[in-house]
Structure formats: C-alpha cells, structure tokens
Design a protein around this motif. Structure first.
Motif, mmCIF file in Angstrom:
data_model
loop_
_atom_site.group_PDB
_atom_site.id
_atom_site.type_symbol
_atom_site.label_atom_id
_atom_site.label_comp_id
_atom_site.label_asym_id
_atom_site.label_seq_id
_atom_site.Cartn_x
_atom_site.Cartn_y
_atom_site.Cartn_z
ATOM 1 N N THR A 36 1.032 -1.201 -0.019
ATOM 2 C CA THR A 36 0.047 0.072 0.088
ATOM 3 C C THR A 36 0.836 1.507 -0.222
ATOM 4 O O THR A 36 2.070 1.369 0.537
ATOM 5 C CB THR A 36 -0.864 0.076 1.507
ATOM 6 O OG1 THR A 36 -0.160 0.003 2.369
ATOM 7 C CG2 THR A 36 -1.859 -1.041 1.309
ATOM 8 N N VAL A 107 -0.607 -3.376 -6.138
ATOM 9 C CA VAL A 107 -0.190 -2.000 -5.454
ATOM 10 C C VAL A 107 -1.533 -1.406 -5.220
ATOM 11 O O VAL A 107 -2.331 -1.016 -5.991
ATOM 12 C CB VAL A 107 0.667 -1.128 -6.477
ATOM 13 C CG1 VAL A 107 0.863 0.199 -5.664
ATOM 14 C CG2 VAL A 107 2.030 -1.811 -6.997
ATOM 15 N N HIS A 109 -3.478 2.052 -3.905
ATOM 16 C CA HIS A 109 -3.453 3.483 -3.591
ATOM 17 C C HIS A 109 -4.652 4.035 -3.874
ATOM 18 O O HIS A 109 -5.811 3.422 -4.375
ATOM 19 C CB HIS A 109 -2.419 3.853 -4.665
ATOM 20 C CG HIS A 109 -2.795 3.746 -5.854
ATOM 21 N ND1 HIS A 109 -3.339 4.719 -6.889
ATOM 22 C CD2 HIS A 109 -2.694 2.627 -6.930
ATOM 23 C CE1 HIS A 109 -3.370 4.117 -8.239
ATOM 24 N NE2 HIS A 109 -3.172 3.108 -8.201
ATOM 25 N N GLN A 111 -6.707 7.246 -5.498
ATOM 26 C CA GLN A 111 -6.852 8.216 -6.281
ATOM 27 C C GLN A 111 -8.088 8.711 -6.353
ATOM 28 O O GLN A 111 -9.308 8.414 -7.147
ATOM 29 C CB GLN A 111 -6.447 7.565 -7.755
ATOM 30 C CG GLN A 111 -6.315 8.518 -8.927
ATOM 31 C CD GLN A 111 -5.907 7.712 -10.400
ATOM 32 O OE1 GLN A 111 -6.094 6.491 -10.517
ATOM 33 N NE2 GLN A 111 -5.190 8.463 -11.393
ATOM 34 N N ARG A 116 -7.724 2.089 -5.544
ATOM 35 C CA ARG A 116 -7.376 1.111 -6.594
ATOM 36 C C ARG A 116 -6.374 0.214 -6.498
ATOM 37 O O ARG A 116 -5.592 0.151 -5.587
ATOM 38 C CB ARG A 116 -6.983 2.309 -7.836
ATOM 39 C CG ARG A 116 -7.805 3.506 -7.961
ATOM 40 C CD ARG A 116 -7.872 3.633 -9.359
ATOM 41 N NE ARG A 116 -8.672 5.173 -9.664
ATOM 42 C CZ ARG A 116 -9.842 4.948 -10.178
ATOM 43 N NH1 ARG A 116 -10.353 3.885 -10.309
ATOM 44 N NH2 ARG A 116 -10.381 6.104 -10.188
ATOM 45 N N GLY A 118 -3.599 -1.828 -8.741
ATOM 46 C CA GLY A 118 -2.587 -2.032 -9.947
ATOM 47 C C GLY A 118 -1.871 -3.358 -9.859
ATOM 48 O O GLY A 118 -1.257 -3.647 -8.568
ATOM 49 N N ILE A 135 7.496 2.189 -10.551
ATOM 50 C CA ILE A 135 6.130 2.144 -10.851
ATOM 51 C C ILE A 135 5.436 3.549 -11.015
ATOM 52 O O ILE A 135 5.437 4.106 -9.956
ATOM 53 C CB ILE A 135 5.255 1.099 -9.748
ATOM 54 C CG1 ILE A 135 5.727 -0.045 -10.035
ATOM 55 C CG2 ILE A 135 3.773 1.196 -10.149
ATOM 56 C CD1 ILE A 135 5.340 -1.281 -8.885
ATOM 57 N N ASN A 136 4.924 3.929 -12.036
ATOM 58 C CA ASN A 136 3.997 5.384 -12.179
ATOM 59 C C ASN A 136 2.538 5.070 -11.972
ATOM 60 O O ASN A 136 2.229 4.537 -12.871
ATOM 61 C CB ASN A 136 4.515 5.752 -13.452
ATOM 62 C CG ASN A 136 3.844 7.230 -13.852
ATOM 63 O OD1 ASN A 136 3.547 7.691 -12.436
ATOM 64 N ND2 ASN A 136 3.882 7.734 -14.940
ATOM 65 N N LEU A 137 2.113 5.528 -10.939
ATOM 66 C CA LEU A 137 0.594 5.279 -10.599
ATOM 67 C C LEU A 137 -0.033 6.616 -11.164
ATOM 68 O O LEU A 137 -1.177 6.908 -10.958
ATOM 69 C CB LEU A 137 0.477 5.152 -9.178
ATOM 70 C CG LEU A 137 1.091 3.952 -8.618
ATOM 71 C CD1 LEU A 137 0.698 3.836 -7.127
ATOM 72 C CD2 LEU A 137 0.449 2.686 -9.176
ATOM 73 N N TYR A 156 0.834 4.835 -15.347
ATOM 74 C CA TYR A 156 0.545 3.782 -15.020
ATOM 75 C C TYR A 156 1.092 2.560 -15.554
ATOM 76 O O TYR A 156 0.575 1.370 -15.931
ATOM 77 C CB TYR A 156 -1.136 3.644 -15.459
ATOM 78 C CG TYR A 156 -1.938 4.660 -15.162
ATOM 79 C CD1 TYR A 156 -2.345 4.873 -13.684
ATOM 80 C CD2 TYR A 156 -2.761 5.568 -16.092
ATOM 81 C CE1 TYR A 156 -3.156 5.738 -13.529
ATOM 82 C CE2 TYR A 156 -3.707 6.445 -15.811
ATOM 83 C CZ TYR A 156 -3.841 6.641 -14.351
ATOM 84 O OH TYR A 156 -4.574 7.796 -14.030
ATOM 85 N N ALA A 158 5.172 0.315 -15.523
ATOM 86 C CA ALA A 158 6.314 0.010 -14.808
ATOM 87 C C ALA A 158 7.577 -0.027 -15.522
ATOM 88 O O ALA A 158 7.458 -0.742 -16.682
ATOM 89 C CB ALA A 158 6.057 -1.294 -13.768
#
Length: 169
Positions: A36, A107, A109, A111, A116, A118, A135-137, A156, A158
């Motif tokens: 998380t 993951v 998170h 938003q 969410r 991922g 990792i780009n969230l 979104y 990696a």
C-alpha cells in the motif's frame, strides 16, 4: 464392445475429469504480494485459494509475503468487512484483472478518493534479481534518474532498471 475396454474408458474419463478439476482450481488463484502506498488501509481481506475471506493488515510501503488469492469473477479483489443490518458483509474496495499473470505485485493506492489496485508482473523473468522497479501510478509520464541514467516511465506503467554496482566487476 468388450466389457473390459468400456470399464477402462470410464475409469480413464473419471481420471481426466478429476485432473481437469484440480487444474481448474489451480488456475483460479494468483500469487500476489501486496503493497500500500497510503496510510489508513487497515483490516483488509482477500479471498484465499480455498475461497475463504482472509484478513491481512498491510503497513504502508512494506511488501507483504505472497498470498494465494482466489479470483472472483476473473479479478483479484480487496475487501473490507462492514456490518449491515447486524450481518457481516464483505465490500469490494479495489479490484484488478490479472490477465495471464500467475505472480503479481498488487499496489493499492488512493486516486480521487477511490481505492485502486494495480497489478504488475512479479515473476523472476519479468523482475529479475539485481533490478529496481519504477512504478508510475500517475496519469502522466514521470522522469526519474538512477545514478546518471535518466528514465521516463509512461502513465500507469512500470519500468525495470538494472542495478550496476560501482567499481570493477
């Protein structure tokens, strides 16, 4: 037709049905390690491989041990337990489709006030030892630098980056 052959065909069919049932059971579960990136996610549940709700407390920014998570309608789901009219109900707070993944990093998170989940490939082939995962969230691309190497990660997505130790090899 020979009675022995008919009996053998029936036994063979029964064995195939049993093997297919066990194989289908295995395919309904995915090994997931959760992380998380937000505080305030306590008392979360997942469906284990046997189909029972299992509690897990995930401290922020710590990767959990691997869990065998049963797919629910083809998705990995995270639940919260709530009491509705004196009855315990498990509410889905986040879900994701694992596709063909058998090992995943999940993951969790927040938003826009929505939780969410991922899922990213966590197999040894996709994420070998001696590498970093970026990792780009976010809904926009990000630029990062590891040492002197610039890395641009799509929204979104990696990226796996090899770690080169300093000094001669």
């Amino acid at each position: 037709m020979n009675h022995f052959k008919l009996k053998w065909d029936n036994q063979f069919a029964l064995i195939l049905v049993l093997l297919f049932g066990m194989w289908a059971q295995v395919l309904q579960a995915v090994e997931v390690r959760f992380i998380t990136v937000e505080k305030g996610l306590n008392d979360l549940y997942y469906l284990n491989a046997e189909g029972n709700y299992t509690e897990t407390n995930l401290p922020p920014y710590e990767v959990s041990e691997p869990f065998d998570v049963r797919l629910s309608e083809g998705k990995v789901r995270i639940f919260r337990q709530t009491l509705i009219e004196d009855r315990l109900v498990y509410e889905t707070i986040a879900e994701a489709d694992p596709g063909s993944l058998r090992k995943a990093l999940g993951v969790i998170h927040n938003q826009a006030q929505v939780w969410r989940l991922g899922l990213f490939d966590d197999s040894a082939k996709a994420f070998p030892r001696g590498t970093f995962r970026i990792i780009n969230l976010l809904p926009v691309a990000i630029a990062t630098r590891i040492g002197t190497t610039p890395i641009k990660t799509k929204p979104y997505a990696a990226d796996i980056v090899s770690v080169v130790p300093p000094g001669p090899r």
